[in-house]
Write a protein that holds these residues in place. Structure first.
Motif, PDB file in Angstrom:
ATOM      1  N   ILE A 209       0.840  -1.205   0.000  1.00  0.00           N
ATOM      2  CA  ILE A 209       0.000   0.000   0.000  1.00  0.00           C
ATOM      3  C   ILE A 209       0.869   1.246   0.000  1.00  0.00           C
ATOM      4  O   ILE A 209       0.631   2.204  -0.748  1.00  0.00           O
ATOM      5  CB  ILE A 209      -0.945  -0.004   1.215  1.00  0.00           C
ATOM      6  CG1 ILE A 209      -1.973  -1.132   1.077  1.00  0.00           C
ATOM      7  CG2 ILE A 209      -1.652   1.345   1.364  1.00  0.00           C
ATOM      8  CD1 ILE A 209      -2.803  -1.353   2.311  1.00  0.00           C
ATOM      9  N   ALA A 210       1.901   1.245   0.844  1.00  0.00           N
ATOM     10  CA  ALA A 210       2.814   2.391   0.905  1.00  0.00           C
ATOM     11  C   ALA A 210       3.466   2.630  -0.448  1.00  0.00           C
ATOM     12  O   ALA A 210       3.594   3.773  -0.912  1.00  0.00           O
ATOM     13  CB  ALA A 210       3.879   2.149   1.974  1.00  0.00           C
ATOM     14  N   ASN A 211       3.841   1.562  -1.108  1.00  0.00           N
ATOM     15  CA  ASN A 211       4.483   1.675  -2.423  1.00  0.00           C
ATOM     16  C   ASN A 211       3.517   2.251  -3.465  1.00  0.00           C
ATOM     17  O   ASN A 211       3.905   3.099  -4.278  1.00  0.00           O
ATOM     18  CB  ASN A 211       4.981   0.297  -2.874  1.00  0.00           C
ATOM     19  CG  ASN A 211       5.710   0.367  -4.203  1.00  0.00           C
ATOM     20  OD1 ASN A 211       6.752   1.003  -4.323  1.00  0.00           O
ATOM     21  ND2 ASN A 211       5.160  -0.318  -5.202  1.00  0.00           N
ATOM     22  N   GLU A 212       2.243   1.805  -3.441  1.00  0.00           N
ATOM     23  CA  GLU A 212       1.258   2.290  -4.399  1.00  0.00           C
ATOM     24  C   GLU A 212       1.004   3.788  -4.229  1.00  0.00           C
ATOM     25  O   GLU A 212       0.688   4.485  -5.189  1.00  0.00           O
ATOM     26  CB  GLU A 212      -0.066   1.532  -4.231  1.00  0.00           C
ATOM     27  CG  GLU A 212      -0.024   0.068  -4.642  1.00  0.00           C
ATOM     28  CD  GLU A 212       0.064  -0.112  -6.147  1.00  0.00           C
ATOM     29  OE1 GLU A 212      -0.176   0.865  -6.893  1.00  0.00           O
ATOM     30  OE2 GLU A 212       0.379  -1.235  -6.585  1.00  0.00           O
ATOM     31  N   LEU A 213       1.125   4.283  -3.001  1.00  0.00           N
ATOM     32  CA  LEU A 213       0.859   5.698  -2.718  1.00  0.00           C
ATOM     33  C   LEU A 213       2.132   6.538  -2.637  1.00  0.00           C
ATOM     34  O   LEU A 213       2.085   7.691  -2.200  1.00  0.00           O
ATOM     35  CB  LEU A 213       0.072   5.835  -1.406  1.00  0.00           C
ATOM     36  CG  LEU A 213      -1.463   5.718  -1.471  1.00  0.00           C
ATOM     37  CD1 LEU A 213      -2.054   6.850  -2.279  1.00  0.00           C
ATOM     38  CD2 LEU A 213      -1.918   4.386  -1.987  1.00  0.00           C
ATOM     39  N   GLY A 214       3.251   5.963  -3.058  1.00  0.00           N
ATOM     40  CA  GLY A 214       4.489   6.729  -3.099  1.00  0.00           C
ATOM     41  C   GLY A 214       5.093   7.036  -1.751  1.00  0.00           C
ATOM     42  O   GLY A 214       5.821   8.018  -1.592  1.00  0.00           O
TER      43      GLY A 214
END
Length: 449
Positions: free
Chosen positions: A406-411
């Motif tokens: 999730i953190a990766n998807e939201l930068g």
């Protein structure tokens, strides 16, 4: 023995919530006691199941305090003839039909708009509605004086109509001469228009000469100025005469569009209570209770599967259950987990699996009228932070993505940010009506295909 049980109930009342005590322990009694067994009578199958599953250990502990020795506890359901009959348990291999309890209340019109099947005894109380339940019972004891008006709000299918009508039915049961009227806002609007169009008399008398007025779906009065004026005068007349007013809506008074300020302020005079989405345990209890009405006891694995599949709407939950039982009855099979999965999961699961993280981010962005780049940016402006947190929450709840993903998807570099955001929105959906509506509306857009 009755006196002993009163002492036991007094002790139990101090260790469970008021709503739980009123729902599950009222109208119970100690029938008999031997060294091998204690027999407790209960009013219906709902109470029997709940005491067995949730409160048996507590009852055991309290009985020991009062030197009631026993081998085990047996709960029996008292029929209307006052004969206690033990309801049979379901085996793992077959569904046994129950004949000792028949819940087929008369649903004929009684002139007051109430449906007699809506009672407190068959309303399932949980953490999502216990405050509303307690307030409604308080209104029964003190109509027109405590919590007037009582304003219940929450999403569709969460039990508002059931609770309001239960108040009316209980008041009539205790005081038969009380004039109770249940209507929908649409009924009020149509009656008002007809009275103007056909010059009918008696419109005001019908609504103002009652002791309890129950009005459902108040949100539909929005935009109807003349109807609002008429309801304002009706409200004032009843309130000034200490007559009880109960109102429901899918949103709190301040969120109803084009509602006049004078009506909004009056709706907020008494008690406004948010009925939230039912938690897992409440959904399970509802399923067990509804199945019992048809003489069926579902296996726990089936109950949990259905409760996990339908989370936001009691009507939808009941509809799925009815579909499962009808399918099983027509084919002469047990409503087991395989049947439930084959009949229900196949129809509901694909829409979830088709979602992608990009779709969720784009839908949230469009809903809040910002760019997807804003959500994935490092901007900490409030108008961007909240949509970003909701996007993280939906990525978790709808796609079950890991926190690092999730953190990766939201930068974001640190997944603890995602954990914090998801916890924050999860808590907000329980206490903040606006956030819950935003999440619900975004979900509707995600699955409106």
């Amino acid at each position: 023995m009755h006196d002993i049980w009163l002492d036991v109930l007094s002790e139990v009342e101090t260790i469970v919530s008021h709503a739980a005590f009123s729902t599950w322990f009222k109208n119970t009694d100690l029938l008999s006691q031997t060294d091998d067994k204690v027999v407790i009578s209960v009013p219906n199958i709902f109470v029997k199941r709940q005491l067995e599953a949730k409160f048996n250990n507590k009852i055991n502990e309290v009985l020991k305090k009062y030197d009631v020795t026993h081998g085990n506890i047996e709960y029996v359901v008292k029929t209307s003839s006052k004969k206690a009959v033990v309801s049979r348990e379901i085996t793992s291999s077959a569904v046994e039909k129950k004949t000792v309890i028949k819940h087929s209340p008369t649903e004929k019109p009684v002139g007051n708009g109430l449906n007699e099947r809506y009672t407190f005894s068959n309303f399932i109380v949980g953490s999502s509605n216990d405050l509303a339940y307690t307030a409604c019972q308080t209104v029964v004891k003190n109509p027109g004086t405590k919590y007037n008006p009582l304003f219940l709000y929450g999403g569709s299918g969460l039990g508002k109509t059931h609770l309001m009508q239960a108040v009316g039915n209980q008041i009539i049961k205790e005081k038969p001469d009380t004039k109770v009227l249940y209507i929908t806002t649409e009924d009020f609007y149509k009656d008002f228009v007809d009275s103007l169009r056909f010059k009918k008399g008696g419109f005001s008398d019908r609504y103002r000469n009652v002791d309890v007025l129950v009005v459902d779906d108040m949100q539909f009065i929005a935009g109807k100025e003349k109807s609002q004026d008429e309801f304002f005068h009706t409200f004032n007349k009843l309130h000034q005469n200490n007559k009880q007013i109960i109102i429901s809506s899918d949103r709190p008074p301040k969120e109803i569009p084009t509602l006049t300020d004078r009506l909004r302020s009056r709706f907020e005079w008494g008690m406004a209570i948010d009925i939230q989405m039912p938690d897992f345990e409440t959904r399970c209890a509802i399923l067990q209770a509804k199945a019992s009405l048809s003489g069926v006891v579902l296996k726990q694995e089936v109950v949990e599967f259905l409760a996990n599949g339908i989370k936001n709407n009691i009507r939808e939950l009941e509809g799925v259950l009815n579909q499962l039982m009808a399918f099983s009855e027509m084919r002469g099979i047990e409503p087991d987990l395989n049947t439930a999965e084959g009949l229900i999961a196949g129809a509901s699961q694909p829409r979830y699996s088709q979602l992608t993280p990009k779709q969720i981010i784009n839908t949230v962005s469009a809903y809040f009228q910002i760019s997807p780049k804003d959500i994935t940016s490092s901007d900490r402006s409030k108008y961007i932070v909240t949509p970003r947190q909701i996007a993280m929450y939906l990525l978790r709840t709808e796609l079950n993505l890991s926190f690092p993903k999730i953190a990766n998807e939201l930068g974001r570099k640190d997944h603890t940010t995602a954990m914090h955001s998801i916890d924050k929105i999860d808590e907000a959906t329980k206490v903040d009506f606006l956030v819950r509506e935003q999440v619900s509306e975004i979900k509707d857009k995600l699955y409106a295909k």
